[in-house]
Design an enzyme around this catalytic site. Sequence first.
Site: not given
Length: 300
Positions: A14, A141
Amino acid sequence: MAMKKTVIVDAPGKVNLALDVTGKRPDGYHTIDTIMQAVDLCDTVTISRMSGKGIYISCDRQMIPCDETNYAHIAARKFFERFGQPDTAISIDIQKRIPVQAGLAGGSADAAGVLVGLNALFGTGADRGTLCEIGVQVGADVPFCIVGGTRRARGIGNEFTPLPPLPACHILIAKPGPGMSTPESYRRYDERGVKRRPDMPALLRQLEAGELRAFARGMVNVLEEVADLPEIPFLRERMCEAGALGALMSGSGSAVFGIFEDRGPAKHCMRRLYSHAEAVFLSRAVTYGAVVLDLLDREP
């Protein structure tokens, strides 16, 4: 039906299109407000059943610890704590493409890949929400790496709001030689504070309207202001000079990414940065998180 023996999972990394720190909890975790985007820079996680007991990790990068401190190992343990221990040993092989200490969620992506993969391999039938509940126990995350796409994340990074997809673009990612420690980044933020924060309402309006240029110009990461690596502003400036609509450090660093409308300038910039960075990738935004590529009756 034959028992499946191996699962192969693609685990996207990401970038943070914007990142603000909104507070600090009593347990030491910082609360954040961030716009996260999954990219097609993926690790491949292959999980196989073997005879015996235990969880065994292997990786094609020597510097990655293949012990119980690896996020993939922790994710497997948490999965089995939730759903019961298997009657076989598990081997987890990680093919790394996402750089480490880069702010690109490499370890979290691997953990997400393990949770999604084990769910498929053992036919557990857990939904994404359940896997995210397990994932947040591994790292902040990990839930995002399970769901992917474009999302606003708040709290410690696990409270999601789906957002419209990022308009079509090319995302150039450059990782300088030095990495960045996440705890160290937040420590410097606590000590120094910052002058500039992202205007989240404006960014969300621009995303909704598909205004890529205005959005890219407004990207801010508060942790970039306290990063002490000269490579970060250097890479950001080179990208902007080459035609990036905007460039930013991702997460707690040290990778920098630039948003390009056209592939040509992005490719040209990529070639110029090879000699200034440890790794350079040209990627695209994707709408998914960790995804099963194949489920096999044998070892691959």
